[in-house]
Scaffold this motif. Sequence first.
Motif, PDB file in Angstrom:
ATOM      1  N   ILE A   5       0.838  -1.205   0.000  1.00  0.00           N
ATOM      2  CA  ILE A   5       0.000   0.000   0.000  1.00  0.00           C
ATOM      3  C   ILE A   5       0.873   1.255   0.000  1.00  0.00           C
ATOM      4  O   ILE A   5       0.643   2.203  -0.753  1.00  0.00           O
ATOM      5  N   ALA A   6       1.924   1.244   0.848  1.00  0.00           N
ATOM      6  CA  ALA A   6       2.791   2.415   0.973  1.00  0.00           C
ATOM      7  C   ALA A   6       3.654   2.632  -0.272  1.00  0.00           C
ATOM      8  O   ALA A   6       3.858   3.767  -0.713  1.00  0.00           O
ATOM      9  N   ASN A   7       4.174   1.555  -0.856  1.00  0.00           N
ATOM     10  CA  ASN A   7       5.109   1.670  -1.973  1.00  0.00           C
ATOM     11  C   ASN A   7       4.444   1.906  -3.320  1.00  0.00           C
ATOM     12  O   ASN A   7       5.040   2.524  -4.213  1.00  0.00           O
ATOM     13  N   PHE A   8       3.219   1.404  -3.476  1.00  0.00           N
ATOM     14  CA  PHE A   8       2.570   1.503  -4.785  1.00  0.00           C
ATOM     15  C   PHE A   8       1.293   2.342  -4.757  1.00  0.00           C
ATOM     16  O   PHE A   8       0.543   2.363  -5.738  1.00  0.00           O
ATOM     17  N   GLY A   9       1.053   3.030  -3.642  1.00  0.00           N
ATOM     18  CA  GLY A   9      -0.085   3.932  -3.557  1.00  0.00           C
ATOM     19  C   GLY A   9      -1.428   3.235  -3.662  1.00  0.00           C
ATOM     20  O   GLY A   9      -2.360   3.760  -4.287  1.00  0.00           O
ATOM     21  N   LEU A  10      -1.553   2.060  -3.053  1.00  0.00           N
ATOM     22  CA  LEU A  10      -2.804   1.305  -3.120  1.00  0.00           C
ATOM     23  C   LEU A  10      -3.774   1.778  -2.050  1.00  0.00           C
ATOM     24  O   LEU A  10      -3.374   2.331  -1.020  1.00  0.00           O
ATOM     25  N   ALA A  11      -5.060   1.542  -2.274  1.00  0.00           N
ATOM     26  CA  ALA A  11      -6.089   1.862  -1.282  1.00  0.00           C
ATOM     27  C   ALA A  11      -6.156   0.751  -0.239  1.00  0.00           C
ATOM     28  O   ALA A  11      -5.695  -0.370  -0.468  1.00  0.00           O
ATOM     29  N   GLU A  12      -6.737   1.067   0.913  1.00  0.00           N
ATOM     30  CA  GLU A  12      -6.862   0.074   1.972  1.00  0.00           C
ATOM     31  C   GLU A  12      -7.698  -1.130   1.515  1.00  0.00           C
ATOM     32  O   GLU A  12      -7.506  -2.244   1.977  1.00  0.00           O
ATOM     33  N   SER A  13      -8.626  -0.897   0.596  1.00  0.00           N
ATOM     34  CA  SER A  13      -9.485  -1.976   0.109  1.00  0.00           C
ATOM     35  C   SER A  13      -8.713  -3.000  -0.726  1.00  0.00           C
ATOM     36  O   SER A  13      -9.258  -4.046  -1.101  1.00  0.00           O
ATOM     37  N   ALA A  14      -7.434  -2.731  -1.005  1.00  0.00           N
ATOM     38  CA  ALA A  14      -6.622  -3.654  -1.798  1.00  0.00           C
ATOM     39  C   ALA A  14      -6.479  -5.006  -1.115  1.00  0.00           C
ATOM     40  O   ALA A  14      -6.241  -6.018  -1.787  1.00  0.00           O
ATOM     41  N   LEU A  15      -6.622  -5.055   0.217  1.00  0.00           N
ATOM     42  CA  LEU A  15      -6.522  -6.315   0.950  1.00  0.00           C
ATOM     43  C   LEU A  15      -7.470  -7.351   0.367  1.00  0.00           C
ATOM     44  O   LEU A  15      -7.073  -8.461   0.011  1.00  0.00           O
ATOM     45  N   GLY A  16      -8.741  -6.982   0.260  1.00  0.00           N
ATOM     46  CA  GLY A  16      -9.729  -7.914  -0.259  1.00  0.00           C
ATOM     47  C   GLY A  16      -9.479  -8.255  -1.720  1.00  0.00           C
ATOM     48  O   GLY A  16      -9.621  -9.400  -2.139  1.00  0.00           O
ATOM     49  N   HIS A  17      -9.072  -7.252  -2.511  1.00  0.00           N
ATOM     50  CA  HIS A  17      -8.877  -7.474  -3.940  1.00  0.00           C
ATOM     51  C   HIS A  17      -7.684  -8.394  -4.221  1.00  0.00           C
ATOM     52  O   HIS A  17      -7.758  -9.278  -5.088  1.00  0.00           O
ATOM     53  N   LEU A  18      -6.579  -8.191  -3.493  1.00  0.00           N
ATOM     54  CA  LEU A  18      -5.398  -9.023  -3.708  1.00  0.00           C
ATOM     55  C   LEU A  18      -5.642 -10.462  -3.253  1.00  0.00           C
ATOM     56  O   LEU A  18      -5.188 -11.417  -3.897  1.00  0.00           O
ATOM     57  N   THR A  19      -6.355 -10.622  -2.139  1.00  0.00           N
ATOM     58  CA  THR A  19      -6.689 -11.972  -1.674  1.00  0.00           C
ATOM     59  C   THR A  19      -7.598 -12.657  -2.687  1.00  0.00           C
ATOM     60  O   THR A  19      -7.399 -13.831  -3.030  1.00  0.00           O
ATOM     61  N   SER A  20      -8.569 -11.930  -3.191  1.00  0.00           N
ATOM     62  CA  SER A  20      -9.503 -12.499  -4.168  1.00  0.00           C
ATOM     63  C   SER A  20      -8.809 -12.826  -5.489  1.00  0.00           C
ATOM     64  O   SER A  20      -9.200 -13.768  -6.182  1.00  0.00           O
ATOM     65  N   ALA A  21      -7.783 -12.046  -5.850  1.00  0.00           N
ATOM     66  CA  ALA A  21      -7.053 -12.326  -7.092  1.00  0.00           C
ATOM     67  C   ALA A  21      -6.389 -13.694  -7.022  1.00  0.00           C
ATOM     68  O   ALA A  21      -6.413 -14.465  -7.993  1.00  0.00           O
ATOM     69  N   VAL A  22      -5.791 -14.003  -5.875  1.00  0.00           N
ATOM     70  CA  VAL A  22      -5.187 -15.324  -5.698  1.00  0.00           C
ATOM     71  C   VAL A  22      -6.267 -16.400  -5.774  1.00  0.00           C
ATOM     72  O   VAL A  22      -6.102 -17.431  -6.436  1.00  0.00           O
ATOM     73  N   GLN A  23      -7.390 -16.157  -5.091  1.00  0.00           N
ATOM     74  CA  GLN A  23      -8.479 -17.133  -5.089  1.00  0.00           C
ATOM     75  C   GLN A  23      -9.023 -17.350  -6.505  1.00  0.00           C
ATOM     76  O   GLN A  23      -9.294 -18.476  -6.907  1.00  0.00           O
ATOM     77  N   PHE A  24      -9.182 -16.256  -7.249  1.00  0.00           N
ATOM     78  CA  PHE A  24      -9.730 -16.359  -8.593  1.00  0.00           C
ATOM     79  C   PHE A  24      -8.778 -17.131  -9.505  1.00  0.00           C
ATOM     80  O   PHE A  24      -9.199 -17.949 -10.325  1.00  0.00           O
ATOM     81  N   GLY A  25      -7.474 -16.852  -9.361  1.00  0.00           N
ATOM     82  CA  GLY A  25      -6.485 -17.608 -10.128  1.00  0.00           C
ATOM     83  C   GLY A  25      -6.540 -19.087  -9.789  1.00  0.00           C
ATOM     84  O   GLY A  25      -6.467 -19.950 -10.677  1.00  0.00           O
ATOM     85  N   PHE A  26      -6.675 -19.379  -8.507  1.00  0.00           N
ATOM     86  CA  PHE A  26      -6.766 -20.770  -8.058  1.00  0.00           C
ATOM     87  C   PHE A  26      -8.009 -21.443  -8.631  1.00  0.00           C
ATOM     88  O   PHE A  26      -7.977 -22.601  -9.062  1.00  0.00           O
ATOM     89  N   ILE A  27      -9.116 -20.708  -8.665  1.00  0.00           N
ATOM     90  CA  ILE A  27     -10.371 -21.258  -9.197  1.00  0.00           C
ATOM     91  C   ILE A  27     -10.226 -21.617 -10.675  1.00  0.00           C
ATOM     92  O   ILE A  27     -10.578 -22.724 -11.097  1.00  0.00           O
ATOM     93  N   ILE A  66     -14.299 -16.147  -2.742  1.00  0.00           N
ATOM     94  CA  ILE A  66     -14.258 -14.807  -3.347  1.00  0.00           C
ATOM     95  C   ILE A  66     -15.506 -14.020  -2.970  1.00  0.00           C
ATOM     96  O   ILE A  66     -15.445 -12.830  -2.641  1.00  0.00           O
ATOM     97  N   VAL A  67     -16.647 -14.686  -2.998  1.00  0.00           N
ATOM     98  CA  VAL A  67     -17.911 -14.009  -2.675  1.00  0.00           C
ATOM     99  C   VAL A  67     -17.886 -13.501  -1.240  1.00  0.00           C
ATOM    100  O   VAL A  67     -18.212 -12.337  -0.969  1.00  0.00           O
ATOM    101  N   SER A  68     -17.468 -14.352  -0.299  1.00  0.00           N
ATOM    102  CA  SER A  68     -17.473 -13.939   1.110  1.00  0.00           C
ATOM    103  C   SER A  68     -16.433 -12.858   1.387  1.00  0.00           C
ATOM    104  O   SER A  68     -16.693 -11.903   2.129  1.00  0.00           O
ATOM    105  N   ILE A  69     -15.255 -12.969   0.779  1.00  0.00           N
ATOM    106  CA  ILE A  69     -14.207 -11.954   0.980  1.00  0.00           C
ATOM    107  C   ILE A  69     -14.641 -10.606   0.420  1.00  0.00           C
ATOM    108  O   ILE A  69     -14.506  -9.558   1.075  1.00  0.00           O
ATOM    109  N   GLN A  70     -15.183 -10.616  -0.795  1.00  0.00           N
ATOM    110  CA  GLN A  70     -15.614  -9.358  -1.411  1.00  0.00           C
ATOM    111  C   GLN A  70     -16.821  -8.761  -0.680  1.00  0.00           C
ATOM    112  O   GLN A  70     -16.939  -7.532  -0.564  1.00  0.00           O
ATOM    113  N   LEU A  71     -17.693  -9.627  -0.185  1.00  0.00           N
ATOM    114  CA  LEU A  71     -18.846  -9.147   0.583  1.00  0.00           C
ATOM    115  C   LEU A  71     -18.382  -8.419   1.836  1.00  0.00           C
ATOM    116  O   LEU A  71     -18.838  -7.299   2.129  1.00  0.00           O
ATOM    117  N   LEU A  72     -17.450  -9.028   2.572  1.00  0.00           N
ATOM    118  CA  LEU A  72     -16.931  -8.382   3.779  1.00  0.00           C
ATOM    119  C   LEU A  72     -16.174  -7.105   3.446  1.00  0.00           C
ATOM    120  O   LEU A  72     -16.304  -6.096   4.147  1.00  0.00           O
TER     121      LEU A  72
END
Length: 394
Positions: free
Chosen positions: A33-55, A351-357
């Motif tokens: 977040i600090a190095n690339f200027g990401l928003a705090e919401s990036a937590l859910g998006h980055l976790t979901s990206a791994v999940q989506f790739g796995f799916i 992904i659904v539960s992570i993005q919902l939260l």
Amino acid sequence: MKPSKTILPIIVVSQFCCTSLWFAGNGVMHDLIANFGLAESALGHLTSAVQFGFILGTLIFAVLSIADRFSPSKVFLCCAILGAIFNLGTIWKGNSLGSILTFRFFTGFFLAGIYPVGMKIAADYFEKGLGKSLGYLVGALVVGTAFPHLLKDMTTAFPWKYVLIGTSSLAVLGGVLMASLVPDGPYRKPGQKIYLSAFLQVFRNRNFRSAAFGYFGHMWELYAFWAFVPVMLKTYSTIHPDVAFNIPLLSFLIIATGGLACVLGGYLAQTLGTKRVAFLALMLSCGCCLVSPLVFAQSEAILFVAFLLFWGMVVIADSPLFSTLVAQNAQPEIKGTALTIVNCIGFAITIVSIQLLTGIKEVTTSNSVYMLLALGPILGLMVLSKKKPTKWYL
């Protein structure tokens, strides 16, 4: 044929090394977040990206029956190397949110050739006591998932990039160990062709279906809980300013303690029965979801941490047991495909539960949000408690 005593430890160590890729991004989230200027919401998006790739990876692996048609150990090695390479991509100086999401996506894609394939390898060696063996294996997954948080705590005096370099190095090591020391198991029945109908075929078995739906309910809660453990700790510190947590270390302990629970659950299943222990763990984790708002409100930090440690144990204890039931109720020649299919659907649910939260946390500060994680366990418990078969039309 009794497998060598070294086989299970090697599979476990290899699984631990490779699955450390999973939450590597989460372990250095604040640095990203600090190095690339990401928003705090990036937590859910980055976790979901791994999940989506796995799916997507598990879907392709399942349709092409990769784990059944080719040597599982060689598949494991190839995916470990490729996953490690894409994990390293996160340290590129020119990264943006889009490129980081892409690197995390492909890391998840190749994890599809690690986690379910590792379970397939164990199932090929341990026909009896599979629940105990998968308990160790999923326990390794849990500790591997938690490991980046510990690395982050250990490397506070070093660049955050060391976490990603370290996890990639471990993944390559794990792949080499599996390919060189674990040949194809004695119970392996290679599939000779692609079963495009396997995706539907496996669900015709009522016992398989029951185990799979119990697993799906468990997955609704699991990865959302893991992703938000650091958030929960930070939130509690904000509510109670006198409390100062070492968030990376506690996050590691809360998640990693689940590895012990997986092993204990495997041993308990030998005495009490696999389905019964899985049902009990799912019920306890459901209870944790429902009482979580009350625990945030109380002022004793030690009770809050103890609660999260307990939740971290029961939230994962049923995972190897559901996988055991899935493997035992699948046809031998498509066992790897069946495990991969169930993983594919289960991780789609995460992904659904992570993005919902993530979405709800952006509009409210209420800690009652974690009660939503109980929806999956409740549905899973309902399916598991059915005594009479339900007609399914596929």
